[in-house]
Design a protein around this motif. Structure first.
Motif, PDB file in Angstrom:
ATOM      1  N   ASN A   1       0.801  -1.224   0.000  1.00 15.56           N
ATOM      2  CA  ASN A   1       0.000   0.000   0.000  1.00 15.56           C
ATOM      3  C   ASN A   1       0.836   1.277   0.000  1.00 15.56           C
ATOM      4  O   ASN A   1       0.405   2.311  -0.529  1.00 15.56           O
ATOM      5  CB  ASN A   1      -0.957   0.017   1.200  1.00 15.56           C
ATOM      6  N   ASP A   2       2.017   1.242   0.625  1.00 16.56           N
ATOM      7  CA  ASP A   2       2.905   2.399   0.624  1.00 16.56           C
ATOM      8  C   ASP A   2       3.806   2.414  -0.606  1.00 16.56           C
ATOM      9  O   ASP A   2       4.749   3.197  -0.670  1.00 16.56           O
ATOM     10  CB  ASP A   2       3.762   2.414   1.895  1.00 16.56           C
ATOM     11  N   ARG A   3       3.521   1.509  -1.547  1.00 18.18           N
ATOM     12  CA  ARG A   3       4.224   1.411  -2.830  1.00 18.18           C
ATOM     13  C   ARG A   3       5.684   0.979  -2.655  1.00 18.18           C
ATOM     14  O   ARG A   3       6.559   1.393  -3.418  1.00 18.18           O
ATOM     15  CB  ARG A   3       4.128   2.731  -3.616  1.00 18.18           C
ATOM     16  N   TYR A   4       5.928   0.168  -1.675  1.00 20.24           N
ATOM     17  CA  TYR A   4       7.255  -0.434  -1.516  1.00 20.24           C
ATOM     18  C   TYR A   4       7.260  -1.801  -2.191  1.00 20.24           C
ATOM     19  O   TYR A   4       6.304  -2.566  -2.082  1.00 20.24           O
ATOM     20  CB  TYR A   4       7.596  -0.605  -0.035  1.00 20.24           C
ATOM     21  N   ASP A   5       8.366  -2.104  -2.862  1.00 21.85           N
ATOM     22  CA  ASP A   5       8.598  -3.444  -3.395  1.00 21.85           C
ATOM     23  C   ASP A   5       9.724  -4.080  -2.580  1.00 21.85           C
ATOM     24  O   ASP A   5      10.266  -3.463  -1.665  1.00 21.85           O
ATOM     25  CB  ASP A   5       8.947  -3.387  -4.889  1.00 21.85           C
ATOM     26  N   ILE A   6      10.069  -5.315  -2.900  1.00 19.23           N
ATOM     27  CA  ILE A   6      11.075  -5.990  -2.068  1.00 19.23           C
ATOM     28  C   ILE A   6      12.467  -5.397  -2.253  1.00 19.23           C
ATOM     29  O   ILE A   6      13.298  -5.467  -1.343  1.00 19.23           O
ATOM     30  CB  ILE A   6      11.073  -7.520  -2.289  1.00 19.23           C
ATOM     31  N   VAL A   7      12.738  -4.800  -3.412  1.00 21.52           N
ATOM     32  CA  VAL A   7      14.033  -4.131  -3.603  1.00 21.52           C
ATOM     33  C   VAL A   7      14.129  -2.919  -2.691  1.00 21.52           C
ATOM     34  O   VAL A   7      15.149  -2.702  -2.015  1.00 21.52           O
ATOM     35  CB  VAL A   7      14.217  -3.739  -5.086  1.00 21.52           C
ATOM     36  N   THR A   8      13.086  -2.110  -2.639  1.00 20.45           N
ATOM     37  CA  THR A   8      13.106  -0.922  -1.794  1.00 20.45           C
ATOM     38  C   THR A   8      13.123  -1.301  -0.316  1.00 20.45           C
ATOM     39  O   THR A   8      13.792  -0.645   0.499  1.00 20.45           O
ATOM     40  CB  THR A   8      11.908  -0.015  -2.118  1.00 20.45           C
ATOM     41  N   ILE A   9      12.392  -2.346   0.046  1.00 21.72           N
ATOM     42  CA  ILE A   9      12.414  -2.827   1.431  1.00 21.72           C
ATOM     43  C   ILE A   9      13.837  -3.165   1.849  1.00 21.72           C
ATOM     44  O   ILE A   9      14.304  -2.741   2.917  1.00 21.72           O
ATOM     45  CB  ILE A   9      11.487  -4.061   1.576  1.00 21.72           C
ATOM     46  N   ALA A  10      14.545  -3.920   1.019  1.00 21.01           N
ATOM     47  CA  ALA A  10      15.920  -4.300   1.343  1.00 21.01           C
ATOM     48  C   ALA A  10      16.856  -3.098   1.321  1.00 21.01           C
ATOM     49  O   ALA A  10      17.764  -2.981   2.156  1.00 21.01           O
ATOM     50  CB  ALA A  10      16.406  -5.365   0.359  1.00 21.01           C
TER      51      ALA A  10
END
Length: 205
Positions: free
Chosen positions: A73-82
């Protein structure tokens, strides 16, 4: 936003399997549940696994059909999370699984590279550059990764190293912010002499 302890404790199905990190539970859950099922904040099990650094679960989820480029919902993907977590092993795994460093993410319509530059995660920045992250993407604040390393950095060694990596990769050192302020002007205004020197040496005006 990472799942809270209460959310982690209450997850079931594939989200629960992602928390445990055991690929066997993922394989069992994937027989009856969609691999991109969403929690209340739009996180898929793959997002949850990435937040927890559960690499085996990440691999099992993608093998079961999970989208490695899904946004929560906050438009994060797993790349940005990492990238935000400064988690190089999880970032490496995400990229191996087909997640793209080029995705436009976050409420600021930025990229993982901009997020990492903001935080001074220089090694993450280097990995993202190598993975093809767009160097001169401008977010909805009017800032590139290079500008964020200055205006949201502290002028110290981490952000200076980040700036050095971006310059070395060919980021535009003269692309201004929405007010017409160039990166070198922004660095000088903040008293970041080291950053200003790097930019001047690279031809910044």
């Amino acid at each position: 936003m990472p799942p809270t302890p209460a959310e982690l404790a209450n997850y079931s199905g594939l989200h629960g399997a992602a928390v445990r990190g055991d690929p066997r539970y993922v394989e069992i859950g994937a027989r009856t549940e969609k691999p991109d099922a969403r929690d209340a904040r739009g996180r898929t099990p793959l997002h949850v696994a990435a937040y927890g650094g559960r690499h085996r679960a990440m691999r099992a989820l993608v093998a079961a059909g999970a989208d490695p480029n899904a946004l929560e919902n906050d438009r994060y993907d797993i790349v940005t999370i990492a990238a935000v977590a400064n988690d190089l092993p999880t970032l490496r795994e995400a990229l191996k699984l087909g997640a793209s460093a080029r995705n436009v993410t976050s409420p600021y319509e930025g990229t993982a590279l901009i997020a990492a530059a903001h935080l001074g995660h220089a090694d993450v920045v280097r990995m993202l550059i190598k993975a093809g992250a767009p160097l001169d993407h401008v977010n909805n604040l009017g800032w590139t990764a290079l500008i964020e390393s200055i205006v949201l950095g502290d002028g110290g060694s981490r952000h200076t190293d980040t700036l050095r990596a971006l310059i070395g990769a060919g980021a535009n050192v003269n692309l201004p912010d929405r007010n017409g302020q160039t990166p070198v002007a922004l660095a000088r205004a903040r008293g970041y002499a080291g950053m200003a020197g790097l930019l001047e040496k690279a031809g910044a005006r």
